[in-house]
Structures are given as structure tokens and as C-alpha cells.
Design an enzyme around this catalytic site. Structure first.
Site, PDB file in Angstrom:
ATOM      1  N   THR A  40       0.866  -1.180   0.000  1.00  0.00           N
ATOM      2  CA  THR A  40       0.000   0.000   0.000  1.00  0.00           C
ATOM      3  C   THR A  40       0.903   1.231   0.000  1.00  0.00           C
ATOM      4  O   THR A  40       2.099   1.127   0.315  1.00  0.00           O
ATOM      5  CB  THR A  40      -0.883   0.042   1.257  1.00  0.00           C
ATOM      6  OG1 THR A  40      -0.021   0.159   2.400  1.00  0.00           O
ATOM      7  CG2 THR A  40      -1.729  -1.206   1.402  1.00  0.00           C
ATOM      8  N   LYS A  57     -15.605  16.105  11.445  1.00  0.00           N
ATOM      9  CA  LYS A  57     -16.519  15.952  12.582  1.00  0.00           C
ATOM     10  C   LYS A  57     -16.788  17.321  13.186  1.00  0.00           C
ATOM     11  O   LYS A  57     -15.982  17.869  13.911  1.00  0.00           O
ATOM     12  CB  LYS A  57     -15.918  14.997  13.612  1.00  0.00           C
ATOM     13  CG  LYS A  57     -15.737  13.616  13.005  1.00  0.00           C
ATOM     14  CD  LYS A  57     -15.178  12.603  13.969  1.00  0.00           C
ATOM     15  CE  LYS A  57     -14.962  11.288  13.243  1.00  0.00           C
ATOM     16  NZ  LYS A  57     -13.600  11.065  12.784  1.00  0.00           N
ATOM     17  N   TRP A  85     -21.343  14.656  11.160  1.00  0.00           N
ATOM     18  CA  TRP A  85     -20.310  14.365  10.172  1.00  0.00           C
ATOM     19  C   TRP A  85     -20.568  15.122   8.882  1.00  0.00           C
ATOM     20  O   TRP A  85     -21.694  15.139   8.375  1.00  0.00           O
ATOM     21  CB  TRP A  85     -20.301  12.860   9.859  1.00  0.00           C
ATOM     22  CG  TRP A  85     -19.670  12.045  10.943  1.00  0.00           C
ATOM     23  CD1 TRP A  85     -19.303  12.481  12.188  1.00  0.00           C
ATOM     24  CD2 TRP A  85     -19.342  10.656  10.883  1.00  0.00           C
ATOM     25  NE1 TRP A  85     -18.763  11.445  12.903  1.00  0.00           N
ATOM     26  CE2 TRP A  85     -18.780  10.309  12.134  1.00  0.00           C
ATOM     27  CE3 TRP A  85     -19.462   9.677   9.916  1.00  0.00           C
ATOM     28  CZ2 TRP A  85     -18.335   9.024  12.426  1.00  0.00           C
ATOM     29  CZ3 TRP A  85     -19.030   8.389  10.199  1.00  0.00           C
ATOM     30  CH2 TRP A  85     -18.471   8.066  11.440  1.00  0.00           C
ATOM     31  N   GLU A 100      -5.685  -4.005  -0.972  1.00  0.00           N
ATOM     32  CA  GLU A 100      -6.000  -5.196  -0.160  1.00  0.00           C
ATOM     33  C   GLU A 100      -7.022  -6.095  -0.833  1.00  0.00           C
ATOM     34  O   GLU A 100      -7.257  -7.219  -0.403  1.00  0.00           O
ATOM     35  CB  GLU A 100      -6.554  -4.758   1.214  1.00  0.00           C
ATOM     36  CG  GLU A 100      -5.531  -4.146   2.154  1.00  0.00           C
ATOM     37  CD  GLU A 100      -5.322  -2.648   1.956  1.00  0.00           C
ATOM     38  OE1 GLU A 100      -5.668  -2.133   0.871  1.00  0.00           O
ATOM     39  OE2 GLU A 100      -4.800  -1.989   2.869  1.00  0.00           O
TER      40      GLU A 100
HETATM   41  P1  ADP Z   1      -3.653   3.790  -0.907  1.00  0.00           P
HETATM   42  O1  ADP Z   1      -4.398   4.978  -1.472  1.00  0.00           O
HETATM   43  O2  ADP Z   1      -3.719   3.696   0.584  1.00  0.00           O
HETATM   44  O3  ADP Z   1      -2.394   3.505  -1.537  1.00  0.00           O
HETATM   45  P2  ADP Z   1      -5.294   2.118  -2.455  1.00  0.00           P
HETATM   46  O4  ADP Z   1      -4.840   2.709  -3.708  1.00  0.00           O
HETATM   47  O5  ADP Z   1      -5.441   0.687  -2.330  1.00  0.00           O
HETATM   48  O6  ADP Z   1      -4.387   2.511  -1.297  1.00  0.00           O
HETATM   49  O7  ADP Z   1      -6.573   2.895  -2.053  1.00  0.00           O
HETATM   50  C1  ADP Z   1      -7.752   2.333  -1.606  1.00  0.00           C
HETATM   51  C2  ADP Z   1      -8.649   3.431  -1.149  1.00  0.00           C
HETATM   52  O8  ADP Z   1      -8.879   4.383  -2.186  1.00  0.00           O
HETATM   53  C3  ADP Z   1     -10.032   2.974  -0.758  1.00  0.00           C
HETATM   54  O9  ADP Z   1     -10.044   2.439   0.534  1.00  0.00           O
HETATM   55  C4  ADP Z   1     -10.808   4.268  -0.868  1.00  0.00           C
HETATM   56  O10 ADP Z   1     -10.650   5.089   0.270  1.00  0.00           O
HETATM   57  C5  ADP Z   1     -10.151   4.966  -2.024  1.00  0.00           C
HETATM   58  N1  ADP Z   1     -10.954   4.763  -3.244  1.00  0.00           N
HETATM   59  C6  ADP Z   1     -10.715   3.923  -4.252  1.00  0.00           C
HETATM   60  N2  ADP Z   1     -11.647   4.043  -5.204  1.00  0.00           N
HETATM   61  C7  ADP Z   1     -12.526   4.990  -4.786  1.00  0.00           C
HETATM   62  C8  ADP Z   1     -13.722   5.555  -5.311  1.00  0.00           C
HETATM   63  N3  ADP Z   1     -14.210   5.204  -6.476  1.00  0.00           N
HETATM   64  N4  ADP Z   1     -14.354   6.488  -4.561  1.00  0.00           N
HETATM   65  C9  ADP Z   1     -13.870   6.871  -3.366  1.00  0.00           C
HETATM   66  N5  ADP Z   1     -12.747   6.381  -2.834  1.00  0.00           N
HETATM   67  C10 ADP Z   1     -12.077   5.449  -3.526  1.00  0.00           C
END
Ligand code: ADP
Length: 554
Positions: free
Chosen positions: A197, A449, A454, A342
Site C-alpha cells: 500500500t 466531525k 459528520w 488489499e
Molecule cells: P492507498 O491509497 O492507501 O495507496 P489504495 O490505492 O489501495 O491505497 O486505495 C484504496 C482506497 O482508495 C479505498 O479504501 C478508498 O478510500 C479509495 N478509493 C478507491 N476508489 C474509490 C472511489 N471510487 N471512490 C472513493 N474512494 C475510492
């Protein structure tokens, strides 16, 4: 009457053929041998039929096995853009039983060294154009013994990283090697690929995908309810292969016969537009910021986008205004999708139910999409209990499924902050509707918040980005004496247009509840982005705290 013992003896009589990546490779290279991967070069694009990709994958596997001595589940890192050689590595490494580790070239140097050491990468394959970047961190990557250089860059900076390193040229290694490899049978639950990640909080965490999870995930990606890939498709894969496995598109393409267009390092709007016009993709995938840039370009230049029917947008919330602009001005339908590293990463894809039209269909398309059969999802309310999937109850989304990880690499036990009773806590907050559509209002850590209520930062951003003068808007919660937290709106205006804070406030007032409207505003040059192109809200909050953002109060 059915007797209980009758039921017990009725077992499945199906064969057990392991779901392993080498079967995707062999299938693509033979049945779809004529499909191609195009790599953008800035000059004449390079074209490689899948039959050749298969042959090179066999050659690479021979080289790794016999010249570099790779055995067992040793990790092979890639430090590469999206291109044909990266595709070859994607297929060859897991097929030979080793583990592909896609290194995110945009991580901070310390994080890069951390992930390579954590994964114990033994070999790194690097693109010529990325040699200077890798050379800087290579001395800190203590387990790397071999570097394989693709292209004609000077290997000296790599050699300087340490006497223990040997540097090889891709072409030399592959030359003369057999174009077939006797792929070993693996246990389908063995690790095939590894992705970390982006570590916005703390060190990056590793997710190991199995052969089986890649198989099932690829089949899901190909489904019409997801990306609908088949031999008739050409997918322009802008989302990097070093981030969340390029959403599974490379494996799904090889499985389904879809051709691929790979942009290499040419990720700006102009070359992307040229790729669309000349390579005629039917589908493309990228994060919203790429589409925002491309939209401004397409609005100013005549570009033939006629083949591009669908653009998959995910990684962060897609502003509805962007969807409308592409559909109405350029005939490209944006398909909103949600996922996580994940989750391999595909979670939901937003296609409206059949028979729904007009604004109702748009309302479905704005959502993060429909949860597929292979993923179980639930909402956990503020009381820690599962909340109903009624489209109303808001809470944290939890998921489980065969392509969802059950723990991070190296952890003996699932990390209690991220896993609960066999479910992955996504950290995303939203609702689930009775017909399975997910609507996210925020990431748990970005929710504002305010006085016990929220506020969704994403809703305010989407509303602001519908203003014609606004290019990007990033809203974060900042400390407030009276309310605990209040929204700060940071806005990037489009080139050559102006707008005042009062104008934007009035615009927002028509689209959000009064008590949610930000009092703090700032016009900024650009929204800081994470290594994978998302709004870096942590950075915006930090800049505000440091007094580095000029705030106008309304
Ligand atoms: P990171 O950004 O931590 O590297 P990822 O690329 O795996 O990890 O990101 C996953 C996260 O990206 C999700 O848990 C969510 O918060 C956000 N995300 C992915 N797609 C969308 C979407 N279409 N709308 C809103 N949030 C999104």
C-alpha cells in the site's frame, strides 16, 4: 423424504486443476496469440503480439532460473512503467513459481528501500529511464543481488551501488533462450505477486496475492458487470502497473484476449490523447486526476476519441461533473469503480441496473458501484454493530472474499486495526443499498466531525468541482474552537478564469446544507497528491497547521 445420509455422500466430482498464473500465460500466448501489447515510446510505438509475450516470458523465466539462480518463491521486484517488458515480467515471474513484487517508483526513497528489504527482493528489473531513480536507493536495498536493465541506459550508476551487485541487460539475458518453459505446478494458494500500500500512514504494508486470487479476480475483471474485457477490447492501461496491479487489467487482458496499450512514462494529457486517437482503445483506466487533465486538453483540442466507449475511473471518488463532461462533450462514458490494494484491487463497479434511464441512471453511476458476487460487504454502524443495507445507514464498510487479503505480509496475526472477525475494515465510510450499490461519503480519517455531526469532504468537493471555474477542490477538516472541526476548502481554478470566494460560497450554498458550508477558503496552485495521484489530505492539513495556506474567511 430425503434421507440425511444421502445428502452427505453426494460430493462434488469435479476435477481439480490448479488455478495458476501460468495457465493465463499459456492461454493468452496461444489462443490469443495475435492480440497485441503496444508500448508508447514517444516515437514509433512498439507492438508485441501475445505469442511473442509468451515466448519472452519463457525466455525470462529461463534466464532468471538458470543465469540468476532464482528458485522457490524468491521475490523479483519490478521498477518499471507500463510497457511490454513489465507485462512479460507479470506473467513469467509467478508462472515459474517466484513472486512478482511491483515497486511503486513514486514512494519516498526510504519507503522504497523499506519495501524492497521487507519483501527481500533478490532481483530488480528496471526500465532504462528509471535508472537514476533506482540508483539512488539501491545501496539501501540490502537483499538485492541482481539488476536486470531493460533498454540501453548506461548501467554505471547501478554498478556503483555496490560490489555485490551484478547488472544484466534484458536483451542479453533473453537472447538464445528457449521460447518454451515447462511451468511447474504450484499450489494455487501460493503467493504469486506482492504489492505494498502507499503508506499514507506509517510504513507501507504488503499484500500477497495468490495464484487463485489472481485467477478469480481476473475473471471478475472480465465480467460485463465489471470491465467487460474480451477479444474485441483494447484497453489503455494508464493506472500504473506498480499501483494495485493496474487494477488487474494485464492478467484479465491475457485471459480474455483483449489487446493492451501501455503509456510507459507518457502520462500527460497530450500523449494520452494521441494514444487514444491512434491506437483506438475501447476502454481505459485511470485515477480522476488524469481524467481531469485529459478533459481540459480534449476541450481545447480536436481529438478523435470515437472508439473509447468507456473510461474506468477509481482510486478516489469521481466527481459527477467529470462524468457528465466526458459523456456529454466527448461521448466517453465514465464508469466509476472502487477498490483497494488489499482487494486485488477490484471491489465495486458502477453500472446502473438494466431498464433504468435518465437521472435515475446517473444517480446509480455516481455511486461507487455494485458489489460483485465474489465479495461480501457489510456496513458497521457507530455502535460497532452491522447496520442494515438500506441505503441510509452510514458506517464503515467491511469486506471479505477470495481476492481480499486476510492479513499483511509478515504479520503472524491479522492487524486488529484493519481486520475484525475475518473481515477487512476498509476505512471507508458510506452506505449500501438493498440492491448492492455502495456509496462512499468519505475515508474514515477524512470525515469532518463538526459539532457531533459528520460532514462528507467528498460531497463538498464534488459540489465545488461542478462549478465551471473550478479545476480541482480539496476539502479537509481543520481544528475549530467552537465546533471541534470545520471544513477548509482549497480550490484550484482553471487556467484563464476567475471566481471569488463569495461566488463559490453561493454556488455551494445551493448544493449543500448551510451548516456544512466552509468558512475557510483558499485558492491554491495545485492540490498536493500522493504517490498514486490521490489528493494528499494529510499534507493539506499539515500545511494549514503550519500556516502555509493563505485563508480567506467568509
Ligand atoms: P492507498 O491509497 O492507501 O495507496 P489504495 O490505492 O489501495 O491505497 O486505495 C484504496 C482506497 O482508495 C479505498 O479504501 C478508498 O478510500 C479509495 N478509493 C478507491 N476508489 C474509490 C472511489 N471510487 N471512490 C472513493 N474512494 C475510492
Amino acid at each position: 423424504m430425503v434421507h440425511a445420509t444421502t445428502l452427505k455422500i453426494m460430493r462434488s466430482t469435479m476435477m481439480d486443476l490448479p488455478l495458476q498464473v501460468s495457465r493465463i500465460l499459456e492461454h493468452g500466448a496461444t489462443v490469443h496469440g495475435g492480440s497485441t501489447v503496444v508500448s508508447w515510446t514517444g516515437g514509433e510505438p512498439r507492438r508485441l503480439p501475445y505469442a511473442q509475450v509468451g515466448a519472452q516470458a519463457a525466455q525470462l523465466a529461463h534466464a532468471l532460473r538458470h543465469d540468476l539462480g532464482v528458485t522457490g518463491d524468491q521475490r523479483i521486484g519490478t521498477f518499471m512503467w507500463n510497457n511490454a517488458e513489465h507485462l512479460v515480467a507479470y506473467l513469467a515471474v509467478p508462472s515459474m513459481g517466484a513472486v512478482l513484487h511491483t515497486l511503486n517508483i513514486r514512494l519516498f526513497p526510504e519507503q522504497l528501500a523499506y519495501v524492497a528489504n521487507h519483501a527481500e527482493d533478490r532481483v530488480i528489473i528496471v526500465d532504462s529511464t528509471l535508472v537514476p531513480l533506482l540508483a539512488k536507493v539501491l545501496p539501501q536495498m540490502s537483499t538485492v543481488e541482481h539488476v536486470v536493465l531493460v533498454g540501453g541506459a548506461d548501467p554505471a550508476p547501478l554498478m556503483a551501488a555496490g560490489p555485490h551487485l551484478s547488472v544484466h541487460h534484458w536483451d542479453d539475458l533473453l537472447r538464445g533462450k528457449p521460447t518454451r518453459y515447462d511451468w511447474p505446478e504450484v499450489d494455487e494458494s501460493d503467493a504469486a505477486a506482492l504489492c505494498y500500500t502507499s503508506g499514507t500512514t506509517g510504513n507501507p504494508k504488503g499484500v500477497a496475492y495468490s495464484h487463485r486470487s489472481i485467477w478469480l479476480h481476473s475473471m471478475q475483471v472480465c465480467m460485463r458487470e465489471a470491465f467487460g474485457l474480451g477479444p474485441q477490447s483494447t484497453a489503455l492501461v494508464i493506472v500504473p502497473m506498480f499501483h494495485a496491479m493496474a487494477w488487474g487489467l494485464p492478467y484479465a487482458a491475457f485471459m480474455s484476449g483483449a489487446s493492451l496499450v501501455m503509456p510507459d512514462r507518457f502520462l500527460q494529457a497530450e500523449p494520452i490523447a494521441a494514444m487514444i486517437a491512434t491506437e483506438r482503445p475501447t476502454l481505459a483506466g485511470a485515477v480522476p486526476t488524469i481524467w481531469t487533465d485529459l478533459l481540459s486538453y480534449l476541450d481545447r483540442n480536436e481529438v478523435d476519441t470515437s472508439t473509447l466507449k468507456e473510461a474506468i475511473v477509481g482510486g478516489s471518488a469521481c466527481p459527477p461533473a467529470l462524468m457528465h463532461a466526458f459523456s456529454e462533450r466527448h461521448g466517453v462514458e465514465i464508469i466509476h469503480a472502487w477498490g483497494m490494494t488489499e482487494m486485488s484491487p477490484l471491489g465495486s463497479v458502477s453500472r446502473p441496473p438494466i431498464g433504468v434511464a435518465g437521472q435515475e441512471a446517473w444517480d446509480y453511476r455516481y455511486t461507487q458501484g455494485r458489489i460483485p458476487a465474489g465479495v461480501a460487504a457489510r456496513i458497521i454502524g457507530p455502535d460497532g454493530q452491522p447496520a442494515p443495507a438500506d441505503g441510509e445507514a452510514v458506517g464503515e464498510l467491511e469486506v471479505r472474499g477470495p481476492w481480499v487479503t486476510s492479513r499483511y505480509v509478515g504479520d503472524d496475526e491479522p492487524d486488529a486495526e484493519k481486520f475484525r472477525d475475518g473481515w477487512l475494515r476498509t476505512g471507508d465510510v458510506g452506505t449500501l443499498s438493498p440492491d448492492g450499490y455502495l456509496t462512499l461519503t468519505d475515508r474514515a480519517k477524512d470525515v469532518i466531525k463538526s459539532g457531533g455531526e459528520w460532514i462528507s469532504s467528498v460531497e463538498l468537493e464534488n459540489a465545488l468541482m461542478a462549478h465551471p471555474a473550478v479545476l480541482e477542490a480539496c476539502v479537509v477538516g481543520v481544528p475549530d474552537d467552537r465546533w471541534g472541526e470545520r471544513p477548509l476548502a482549497t480550490v484550484v481554478l482553471k487556467e484563464g478564469v476567475s471566481a471569488t470566494v463569495t461566488e463559490l460560497w453561493d454556488f455551494l450554498a445551493g448544493r449543500a446544507a448551510r451548516w456544512q458550508l466552509p468558512e475557510r477558503w483558499s485558492f491554491i496552485e495545485a492540490v498536493p497528491k500522493t504517490s498514486v495521484g490521490k489528493f494528499d489530505k494529510k499534507e493539506v492539513r499539515a500545511r494549514y497547521a503550519a500556516g502555509a495556506i493563505d485563508v480567506v474567511l467568509v
